[in-house]
Design a protein around this motif. Structure first.
Motif, short mmCIF file in Angstrom:
data_model
loop_
_atom_site.label_atom_id
_atom_site.label_comp_id
_atom_site.label_asym_id
_atom_site.label_seq_id
_atom_site.Cartn_x
_atom_site.Cartn_y
_atom_site.Cartn_z
N UNK A 24 2.52 -2.21 9.28
CA UNK A 24 2.12 -1.96 7.45
C UNK A 24 3.03 -0.58 7.64
N UNK B 78 -6.85 9.95 15.01
CA UNK B 78 -8.31 8.49 14.83
C UNK B 78 -8.96 8.06 15.62
N UNK C 169 3.13 12.74 9.57
CA UNK C 169 1.94 13.18 8.79
C UNK C 169 1.07 11.97 8.81
N UNK C 170 1.26 10.49 8.60
CA UNK C 170 0.86 9.32 8.80
C UNK C 170 -0.15 9.11 10.58
N UNK D 104 -4.35 -3.64 17.46
CA UNK D 104 -4.23 -2.69 16.77
C UNK D 104 -2.92 -1.87 16.41
N UNK E 36 1.00 -1.02 -0.73
CA UNK E 36 0.19 0.12 -0.17
C UNK E 36 0.55 0.93 -0.29
N UNK F 116 2.27 10.86 1.00
CA UNK F 116 0.81 10.86 2.67
C UNK F 116 -0.61 10.34 2.49
N UNK G 149 5.71 -0.82 4.60
CA UNK G 149 5.43 0.31 3.27
C UNK G 149 6.35 1.88 2.99
N UNK H 131 -8.31 -3.94 11.44
CA UNK H 131 -7.77 -4.11 12.36
C UNK H 131 -8.58 -4.27 14.12
N UNK H 132 -9.72 -3.41 13.65
CA UNK H 132 -10.71 -2.94 14.27
C UNK H 132 -11.74 -4.44 14.74
N UNK I 74 -0.85 -2.05 12.98
CA UNK I 74 -0.50 -1.10 11.80
C UNK I 74 0.81 -0.23 11.80
N UNK J 111 -4.40 3.91 3.28
CA UNK J 111 -4.04 2.19 3.24
C UNK J 111 -4.18 1.94 4.61
N UNK J 112 -3.58 2.77 5.38
CA UNK J 112 -3.00 2.71 6.65
C UNK J 112 -4.95 2.79 7.61
N UNK J 113 -5.64 3.57 7.20
CA UNK J 113 -6.89 3.36 7.50
C UNK J 113 -7.63 2.18 6.79
N UNK K 38 -3.33 9.19 11.82
CA UNK K 38 -4.25 7.58 12.62
C UNK K 38 -4.08 7.38 13.72
N UNK L 220 -0.48 6.30 1.32
CA UNK L 220 -0.39 5.62 2.21
C UNK L 220 -0.63 5.95 3.25
N UNK L 221 -1.59 6.92 3.85
CA UNK L 221 -2.59 7.02 4.52
C UNK L 221 -3.86 6.28 4.77
N UNK M 139 -6.11 -0.60 6.99
CA UNK M 139 -5.32 -1.13 7.73
C UNK M 139 -6.64 -0.84 8.87
N UNK M 140 -6.95 -0.08 9.62
CA UNK M 140 -6.40 0.10 10.91
C UNK M 140 -8.04 -0.17 11.29
N UNK N 112 6.71 11.79 6.63
CA UNK N 112 5.37 11.40 5.90
C UNK N 112 5.22 10.28 6.98
#
Lengths: 471, 471
Positions: free
Chosen positions: B349, B393, B385-386, B342, A288, A302, B353, A316-317, B346, A308-310, B390, A305-306, A312-313, B382
């Motif tokens: 991941x 959130x 920012x990521x 989690x 990702x 950013x 990346x 994970x939940x 994350x 994809x991480x979201x 995350x 990638x973010x 992934x989040x 990056x």
């Protein structure tokens, strides 16, 4: 420049070229620093003297290696060396940033020196009004060629092809072809094959130049040419073009329009970087990381990638809520909390292995409908072997460490199950995406991790509860 | 065969070729089935008639697509179509399995038809005594060429090169070169460039055939040739050769021995599959899938992958023991057990990346000592920012769901820290491995996962304990 200067072949033991490039053909940091010291000191002649002997690809690398804020000064210092050949070799992001600082007529001047495909690659990402200004400043022939290329979809053969090619009628003799090549002053000089066409300008064969040179003049070109040729439709996606070049080991290929007329050619040197890009993007897509270019603006990296991480989040939940459901079980035996990430993690890794293998086999057309079942069966057999090995190691280890054989059996069973699930998901998911017409690399990794994470804890904590382990 | 049969160009709308290949140049499953039905029914003529129009690369694909136990029958049925050109295109594993069933003199016969590099590729993996038997059955010229190639290290330029090439003295005129090419009966016919050599047989330049065709006869070849050439040392690794072809957009290149003498040439069609392989191996290496070829024997796939999973098991145990250390904390608040995967997942991941981007930049020589610090800084920006996105959130979500702002703050801080650690490890680890002379893709992914797993739980559970959350 003295002759001994130009005669030094690159890649041999010339101390001169060795001071610029290291053994892997990378510009040495000391050389880069030396050039930039001259640039910063305003010694443009010295900077130019250092850069001049470099291959255009190395000059392009030089721009990529220096910092973003040094590039403009470098461009001004070595202006006359910064031609179309250098820009054609430059990373897209670095080039876009650089030409943003040029006037439209300067861009047009450089574009005029370039082959159509390279000029198109340079212009296609510009803002629409700047692009129009550049096109207006071009001479009419170049403008027409570039405008026509821009009518084809992005990343299609029509954008990659060159219009300058050699086409001869099929009724000619080798002698006529040779005379034509020797006489035509405005013909292109860089070509590897001659295309033979019929009266409707449809390609009927290709002829390697070596065959033309080695055949008597009176022989008809139609008798030497290779009739089996690989034609590229003008709207074909560049990834397909790359696969075709690779599969049939092509040096150049004719591009035809919808009615089968010869409209251009693609040569292998234009396709090599696409083969490289398409082949290496799987690692980036699976993780990702988006385009994954270190010259990409940070904001774009950013964003890619973010997202994809979201996602992934989110997956994970799911695993977290399954764990939450087994809260009672964990309270009775906290060791389960320490052990469950092992089942999740190793399962995820096994899934990624299968995924990487399957995605690659699909991308290289090695995996088709004919051998789908064999591939699935193969991955499942590897999964059984891996699963049994890891389950025994983990089960025995945990059983002994906690002096609890039931816990050992539970984690072994969960590990084996999760590796089997991982193998199954890792091979089926990309196949399903491919069948549905989607890119098998993009979404499958998120999905496979979700499956191995949630199934891993579900089976492990489920078995722990059901087995009466925590009774 | 009627002329209309051969004239059908591949890739155009010929119903004939469409019945064999789909739009992506893959053999259609129905076609594969049809061939094998004829083979099984003993109708060898019908099978041969179907296979004959195929390109050698497609015949090779046919062997790869059918089941392992069908290959022998297919080989017998279409024996005369199974030449060196087909074997040269075939997957290594499939070919090795197939030629195991041939007699040495049959292998020698096929090897005699092949170019040296393809014959070497076929023979190099045979058992030593079988290899000797094949070499004995070859004619002396072919044997000498192959034996010499086998003296070079595996995967080196010496094994890839062809010995058949055109070299002319530098004092010749274009006319002399043309006469030589037209007269020499035993010269190779497939070449793209002519190499110009001095009295010691050292290459001094190359000349594209198109330049020879377009230059008057009286001009000296030394005046048209390109003096800047890329020479390939005979012991250079094939990965470096591939990068050099790609960087300088080469069609062919001269191979020189230690004393600078021209000993062979490599052409781009021999290198394209290496570019593809080297570029696509990162995804496989990062996931620990070994060679990742779906034709690889299962035992080899198992051995490659299980080694990696065992290593992964080891690193997972580290995280597990950290969790075990915080048993008391988890007992007081079981929600921590549900949430910690989690933070681990994350973070892992995000690390992957960065890893994928860094490994690719290193492999393509885009990342060198000159821009190392910029790349590290870029990845860290990056990551910030990521991480912030995350963390907000996750922190807000958890805080609201559990109605526990401290828990939200703890998980947000842990998530941010872990993504920063992931970015740092993901960019530093491959750089360190590259600096140490190791392959940056192989070991770094295990290491990065270990770091993100163990640091993730350590920070999360540590903060949960220290913040008095579970007091």
């Amino acid at each position: 420049m003295s002759e001994s200067d130009i005669e030094l072949p690159r890649g041999t033991a010339s101390t001169d070229s060795e001071s610029r490039l290291d053994e892997d053909d990378r510009l040495r940091p000391e050389f880069v620093r030396r050039v930039m010291d001259h640039v910063e000191a305003g010694e443009t002649d010295a900077a130019r003297a250092l850069v001049e002997p470099l291959h255009p690809a190395d000059i392009a690398d030089l721009f990529e290696l220096v910092d973003s804020d040094e590039r403009r000064a470098l461009a001004i210092a070595i202006e006359e060396l910064l031609g179309g050949d250098v820009l054609a070799e430059m990373n897209d992001h670095v080039r876009d940033e650089l030409i943003d600082q040029f006037e439209p007529h300067e861009v047009a001047e450089v574009a005029g020196e370039m082959e159509t495909d390279d000029a198109v690659a340079m212009i296609e990402d510009m803002e629409e009004d700047e692009q129009r200004a550049v096109l207006r400043a071009l001479d009419p022939d170049d403008r027409a060629a570039i405008e026509e290329a821009l009518t084809f979809p992005e990343e299609s053969a029509g954008r990659l092809m060159q219009r300058d090619l050699i086409a001869v009628p099929q009724h000619w003799t080798i002698g006529q072809v040779i005379d034509y090549l020797r006489a035509g002053d405005d013909l292109t000089t860089d070509f590897w094959e001659v295309f033979v066409v019929d009266g409707r300008h449809h390609p009927v064969g290709t002829c390697m130049l070596s065959w033309i040179l080695r055949t008597p003049r009176h022989v008809a070109v139609a008798d030497v040419m290779k009739r089996e040729q690989t034609l590229i439709p003008v709207d074909m996606d560049q990834e397909e073009v790359a696969l075709r070049f690779q599969k049939y080991a092509l040096i150049s290929a004719a591009v035809v329009d919808g009615s089968g007329r010869l409209v251009g050619m693609i040569t292998v040197d234009d396709i090599v970087h696409i083969i490289q890009e398409e082949a290496s993007e799987d690692a980036l897509l699976l993780s990702g990381a988006g385009e994954g270019d270190i010259n990409e603006p940070i904001r774009e990296s950013y964003k890619a990638r973010v997202r994809w991480l979201i996602a992934n989040l989110g997956t994970a939940l799911i695993a977290a809520s399954i764990i939450g459901y087994f809260e009672g079980t964990i309270t009775k035996m906290v060791a389960l909390a320490a052990l469950m990430p092992i089942v999740m993690g190793v399962g995820g890794n096994a899934g990624t292995q299968t995924l990487a293998v399957t995605v690659r086999a699909l991308a290289t057309n090695q995996l088709t409908q004919s051998n789908t079942w064999r591939a699935i069966l193969r991955e499942m057999r590897v999964a059984v072997l891996n699963g049994v090995t890891i389950a025994i190691l983990l089960g025995v280890g945990v059983g002994l460490f906690f002096l609890n054989p039931i816990l050992g059996a539970v984690i072994a069973a969960a590990m084996l199950t999760n590796i089997l699930i991982a193998g199954c998901a890792g091979v089926m998911m990309p196949l399903a995406l491919e069948r549905a017409g989607a890119d098998p690399a993009v979404a499958s990794s998120i999905f496979v991790t979700m499956v191995t994470d949630s199934m891993g804890v579900l089976v492990f904590l489920g078995l722990a509860t059901a087995s009466g382990l925590v009774g």
